[in-house]
Design a protein around this motif. Structure first.
Motif, short mmCIF file in Angstrom:
data_model
loop_
_atom_site.label_atom_id
_atom_site.label_comp_id
_atom_site.label_asym_id
_atom_site.label_seq_id
_atom_site.Cartn_x
_atom_site.Cartn_y
_atom_site.Cartn_z
N MET A 258 0.83 -1.20 0.00
CA MET A 258 0.00 0.00 0.00
C MET A 258 0.86 1.25 0.00
SD MET A 258 -3.43 -0.70 2.19
CE MET A 258 -2.69 -1.20 3.72
N SER A 259 2.03 1.18 0.63
CA SER A 259 2.89 2.35 0.65
C SER A 259 3.57 2.54 -0.70
CB SER A 259 3.94 2.23 1.75
OG SER A 259 4.98 1.39 1.35
N LEU A 260 3.75 1.43 -1.46
CA LEU A 260 4.38 1.52 -2.77
C LEU A 260 3.42 2.09 -3.81
CD1 LEU A 260 6.42 -1.80 -3.01
CD2 LEU A 260 7.31 0.52 -3.11
N SER A 261 2.15 1.69 -3.71
CA SER A 261 1.21 2.09 -4.76
C SER A 261 -0.05 2.70 -4.16
CB SER A 261 0.85 0.87 -5.61
OG SER A 261 -0.43 1.03 -6.16
N LYS A 262 -0.33 3.92 -4.61
CA LYS A 262 -1.53 4.61 -4.16
C LYS A 262 -2.78 3.83 -4.58
CE LYS A 262 -2.36 8.66 -2.17
NZ LYS A 262 -1.64 8.76 -0.94
N LEU A 263 -2.67 3.22 -5.77
CA LEU A 263 -3.82 2.52 -6.33
C LEU A 263 -4.20 1.33 -5.44
CD1 LEU A 263 -5.43 3.11 -8.86
CD2 LEU A 263 -4.24 1.22 -9.96
N VAL A 264 -3.18 0.58 -5.02
CA VAL A 264 -3.44 -0.56 -4.14
C VAL A 264 -4.06 -0.07 -2.83
CG1 VAL A 264 -2.38 -2.44 -2.84
CG2 VAL A 264 -1.57 -1.90 -5.13
N GLU A 265 -3.52 1.03 -2.31
CA GLU A 265 -4.05 1.55 -1.04
C GLU A 265 -5.52 1.93 -1.18
OE1 GLU A 265 -2.13 5.07 0.47
OE2 GLU A 265 -3.77 5.27 1.92
N LYS A 266 -5.80 2.67 -2.25
CA LYS A 266 -7.18 3.13 -2.47
C LYS A 266 -8.14 1.95 -2.61
CE LYS A 266 -7.24 7.63 -2.59
NZ LYS A 266 -6.39 8.54 -3.31
N ALA B 227 -7.60 -1.26 -1.48
CA ALA B 227 -7.63 -2.19 -0.35
C ALA B 227 -8.21 -1.57 0.91
CB ALA B 227 -6.21 -2.70 -0.08
N MET B 228 -8.01 -0.26 1.10
CA MET B 228 -8.36 0.36 2.38
C MET B 228 -9.83 0.17 2.78
SD MET B 228 -6.38 1.29 4.47
CE MET B 228 -6.33 1.95 6.08
N PRO B 229 -10.80 0.44 1.86
CA PRO B 229 -12.19 0.23 2.27
C PRO B 229 -12.46 -1.20 2.70
CG PRO B 229 -12.08 1.37 0.16
CD PRO B 229 -10.69 0.95 0.50
N GLN C 264 -13.04 -5.61 9.17
CA GLN C 264 -13.15 -5.55 10.62
C GLN C 264 -14.59 -5.54 11.10
OE1 GLN C 264 -10.40 -6.01 12.63
NE2 GLN C 264 -9.93 -6.56 10.53
N MET C 265 -15.50 -5.24 10.18
CA MET C 265 -16.92 -5.19 10.54
C MET C 265 -17.52 -6.59 10.56
SD MET C 265 -17.80 -2.08 11.02
CE MET C 265 -16.25 -1.46 11.58
N ILE C 266 -16.83 -7.54 9.93
CA ILE C 266 -17.33 -8.91 9.95
C ILE C 266 -16.93 -9.55 11.28
CG2 ILE C 266 -17.17 -11.18 8.87
CD1 ILE C 266 -16.50 -9.71 6.26
N PRO C 267 -17.90 -9.98 12.05
CA PRO C 267 -17.58 -10.54 13.37
C PRO C 267 -16.89 -11.89 13.25
CG PRO C 267 -19.92 -10.71 12.95
CD PRO C 267 -19.34 -9.99 11.79
N PRO D 154 -12.29 0.37 -5.49
CA PRO D 154 -12.86 -0.59 -4.53
C PRO D 154 -14.14 -1.24 -5.04
CG PRO D 154 -12.36 1.48 -3.45
CD PRO D 154 -12.18 1.70 -4.91
N VAL D 155 -15.00 -0.45 -5.71
CA VAL D 155 -16.26 -1.00 -6.21
C VAL D 155 -15.98 -2.06 -7.26
CG1 VAL D 155 -18.36 -0.48 -7.49
CG2 VAL D 155 -17.60 1.07 -5.69
N ALA D 156 -15.04 -1.78 -8.16
CA ALA D 156 -14.69 -2.74 -9.20
C ALA D 156 -14.16 -4.02 -8.58
CB ALA D 156 -13.65 -2.13 -10.15
N PHE D 157 -13.31 -3.85 -7.58
CA PHE D 157 -12.74 -5.02 -6.91
C PHE D 157 -13.84 -5.87 -6.28
CE2 PHE D 157 -10.83 -6.99 -3.10
CZ PHE D 157 -9.86 -7.74 -3.72
N GLY D 158 -14.80 -5.19 -5.63
CA GLY D 158 -15.90 -5.89 -4.99
C GLY D 158 -16.74 -6.67 -5.99
#
Lengths: 262, 256
Positions: free
Chosen positions: A91-99, A101-103, A109-112, B15-19
């Motif tokens: 994620m630190s290497l690529s902004k695209l990966v971060e954008k 993966a982050m959501p 974490q919302m999945i119990p 993210p939407v595309a990935f999903g």
């Protein structure tokens, strides 16, 4: 962080509180048994000294089970930490990966996951694999998020300096980014360690034949020696504290330049 | 300007595309083939969605049961955590130890707590709320304490030079400084609270709530899909609470 009280004062304060809680426990147990005369008093809250005596009687079997659970938790913790770390590097290497993966990181974490124990078990069909998966799942998030925030807080000046030396990406990471991020990584590891232990205890209760979680549930429903419930419960809680302490000690050894560590 | 809007669009599209890709891979059973799973183990998204729709009334009523325990416990636990942090701030010498006790409390496994609370409380709702309350205290205490004490340099000296007393320093300086940290604590607690409630329902005697239904439908072979539907419901509820907290955080950020 806190400039008002010295380390010494802190230790005294903690000691006073620990003693205070012990006294309070004894008083509450006395209150339940003799003032309210609750028929379930001994099951709800037995005297602390009785719990200590019980621990003295069963300590061998309890510590053995605790060791089993702890070792298994360590596997999952290790995998989760490695995955979390690699993810944060990506994620630190690529902004695209971060954008991208982050959501999903936040959503994950919302999945119990702890509630999913039975399902993971039915997916992988092997109890120890399930344990590793769940412990790794709990571990990777705090590790990756904290490490990423470490990568992000590297000073721009330092990076520019490295570029001016014509440092390549691997050199940049090895000489600047990784050392700088270590304290952040350990913050993540310290949060994650007790979680991995909790995950391991949970999987014990599913259908394992050993482990501290099994001991807790088994003794609770009276199948085994009921006296082991309270000592096992407290041992389970202590395992979380111990895992945290191990990480804190590792940090002190590996990151000696971080003097202000809490 | 143009590159900024482009970047913003990308941060939504990616993210939407990935999903969507993931859903597609699940639906076409590509993932099943890779990990050699059967659809019985990992149901297709469409069948889960179907179960969600057909059982909607029952799912909603179960979700209501769990949600009420989660929200009550979340608020109560966070409030207690905040009180402890304030206490530790106002009386640093005495209070610091209470903070440590809180963190130790946090490391008690939920699993051990849930059956114990069932002994203490006669109703499942009470036991559930108690579990959620206990698991929420630690994170909030730690975060609130940080917020009350990580003050801007010299702001405390400035307050003192105004001859402000402890109470004024607390309400005018520390509390506003603490607000963002409170939201961080709440956000951490959402997932913990949900897990606490679900695990508590695993052990509960009452036959309603998301946790009970997950456990129960997994036991019965042909109801696995229903179990998945409940898991999705739990995740959706957590996300909604999380979104609500984010919204309140935005509102608060405008003021503080």
């Amino acid at each position: 962080m806190n400039t008002y009280i010295s380390r010494n004062e802190r230790e005294v304060s903690i000691a006073v509180w620990v003693v205070g809680v012990m006294v309070l426990w004894e008083l509450a147990a006395f209150f339940l048994a003799n003032v309210i005369q609750d028929p379930m008093a001994e099951k709800k809250l037995p005297y602390l000294h009785e719990v200590v005596i019980l621990f003295g009687q069963h300590w061998q079997s309890i510590l053995k089970e605790a060791g089993i659970t702890f070792t298994r938790a360590a596997y999952g913790f290790f995998f989760g930490a490695v995955i979390g770390f690699l993810l944060s590097v990506l994620m630190s290497l690529s902004k695209l990966v971060e954008k991208t993966a982050m959501p999903y990181l936040i959503m994950s974490q919302m999945i119990p996951i702890l509630g999913l124990g039975p399902i993971i078990f039915s997916l992988v069909k092997d109890l120890n694999t399930a344990r590793t998966v769940i412990a790794a799942y709990m571990t990777f998030f705090p590790v990756s998020v904290n490490t990423l925030s470490g990568f992000k807080s590297v000073d721009e000046d330092k990076r520019t300096l490295m570029y001016s030396y014509a440092a390549k990406k691997p050199q940049l990471y090895a000489k600047l980014m990784f050392p700088f991020t270590l304290p952040y990584l350990f913050t993540g590891l310290k949060i994650a360690a007790p979680m991995a232990v909790t995950a391991s205890i949970l999987v014990d209760t599913l259908s394992a034949k050993d482990g501290i979680g099994y001991k807790i549930v088994y003794s609770l429903y009276g199948g085994g020696t009921t006296g082991e419930f309270w000592p096992a419960l407290i041992t389970g809680a202590m395992m979380g504290v111990v895992s945290y302490a191990i990480m804190a000690t590792a940090e002190r050894i590996l990151v000696p330049w971080r003097k202000d560590a809490e | 300007m143009n590159s900024k809007t482009k970047e913003k669009a990308l941060s939504v599209i990616m993210p939407v595309a990935f999903g969507l890709l993931l859903l597609l891979l699940l639906q076409t059973q590509v993932i099943h083939r890779i990990f050699s799973l059967k659809t019985m183990q990992l149901p297709l998204p469409s069948t889960i969605f179907e179960a969600l729709c057909t059982k909607a009334p029952k799912i909603i009523s179960d979700a209501g049961v769990t949600l009420s325990a989660v929200s009550a416990g979340l608020l109560l636990g966070s409030f207690i955590g905040f009180l402890v942090a304030s206490f530790a701030t106002m009386l640093p010498g005495v209070g610091y130890g209470s903070l440590t006790i809180m963190t130790a409390l946090n490391s008690i496994p939920v699993l051990a707590l849930a059956p114990l609370m069932n002994r203490w409380f006669s109703t499942s709702m009470g036991a559930k709320m108690a579990v959620v309350t206990v698991v929420c205290m630690g994170a909030m205490a730690a975060n609130a304490y940080r917020g009350l004490n990580n003050l801007k340099p010299f702001s405390l000296d400035l307050m003192k030079s105004y001859a402000a007393n402890r109470r004024q320093i607390f309400f005018k300086l520390r509390l506003p400084n603490c607000v963002p940290y409170l939201f961080t604590g709440l956000k951490i607690n959402v997932a913990t609270a949900m897990i606490g409630a679900i695990i508590s329902e695993f052990f509960a005697t009452e036959t309603s709530g998301i946790g009970y239904m997950i456990k129960n439908s997994l036991k019965v072979g042909n109801q696995k899909i229903l179990g998945w539907a409940y898991i999705i419901t739990a995740a959706i509820i957590s996300m909604l609470i999380y979104a609500l907290i984010l919204f309140l955080e935005r509102l608060a950020a405008r003021r503080y």
